[in-house]
Design an enzyme around this catalytic site. Structure first.
Site: not given
Ligand code: FPP
Length: 254
Positions: A79, A31
């Protein structure tokens, strides 16, 4: 034919960690790519490109340490909600990664594989991934597994659907369904439980990653953003893991 890996050297790399305490299976939630790029005043997608160097370094170092499996969360089922140019960029990056890293994968005798609803990826990305999987299938070193179009709940739902189909067809008796029966229908039934899960960029969340396989994982969260994640950060995570007392629901020394 396949290749054998060079002998791992954990005792040289991390002399302070007993070899038995090196995690066999590591999962990483990569991340902070967007934040890293924005901090430098760049477009978010530059962070994904820079993240490839961290992927390469983490994979090489895990292989040298004797880690058996490294699973990276590269694209989640959620996503797709990102802006279309970013999704397209990530798909191109994945294709390029699958193609460009073949020599590196082979040099380290890595077996490359994927989990997730990968058949829904764009054709060019999918075929590059499949080819890298095929070329490295006989390698006997570490497994490098990318989670793509992956969700932990989706994986469990897909396994439940496969179980229901087998039950409806009379291949399994519903009263015999147990944990092993479900585990055998996950995307990669041979996948080990994760020992150490690392998350970069500071968030204390699991984010739908490997829900079944992280049941007893130790979690290490670092504030470091993924494009800046380097060997010393991996070493710090492993040192942290080696200090943990794992009980798996039992009592130590009992
Ligand atoms: C999270 O950062 C990262 C991703 C959604 C994608 C991960 C992709 C890579 C590391 C590069 C490609 C990898 C391979 C294996 C080809 P973010 O964009 O959510 O960052 P932010 O939270 O700072 O916005």
């Amino acid at each position: 034919m396949g290749r054998d890996p060079p002998a791992p050297t954990p005792e040289r790399i991390l002399p302070d960690v007993p070899v038995a305490k090196i995690p066999a299976s590591i999962g990483i939630i990569m991340d902070g790519n967007g934040r890293w790029a924005r901090r430098l005043g760049w477009e978010r997608i530059k962070g994904h490109t820079a993240g490839i160097d961290s992927v390469r370094e983490a994979a090489q170092e895990c292989a040298r340490l004797g880690v058996k499996e490294l699973t990276l969360y590269a694209f989640s089922v959620e996503n797709w909600k990102r802006p279309r140019p970013e999704v397209e960029y990530l798909m191109t990056l994945l294709r390029r990664f699958a193609e460009d890293e073949r020599p590196e994968i082979d040099a380290n005798a890595i077996r490359f594989t994927t989990i997730g609803r990968v058949s829904e990826l764009p054709e060019a990305t999918l075929s590059a991934l499949r080819e890298t999987e095929r070329l490295s299938a006989a390698n006997r070193g570490m497994v490098l597994r990318l989670a793509l179009n992956y969700g932990g709940r989706a994986e469990l739902a897909d396994a439940a659907r496969a179980l229901a189909a087998d039950a409806a067809a009379g291949r399994i008796d519903p009263s015999k369904i147990d944990e092993a029966a479900l585990a055998a229908r996950l995307y990669d039934p041979a996948m080990r439980d994760v020992d150490l899960m690392i998350r970069t960029a500071g968030e204390m969340r699991v984010s739908n990653f490997l829900l079944w396989q992280i049941s007893y994982a130790e979690i290490h969260v670092t504030p470091v953003l993924w494009p800046e994640f380097r060997k010393p950060h991996l070493h710090a995570a492993i040192r942290d893991f080696a200090k943990r007392e794992r009980r798996f629901g039992g009592l130590v020394g009992a």
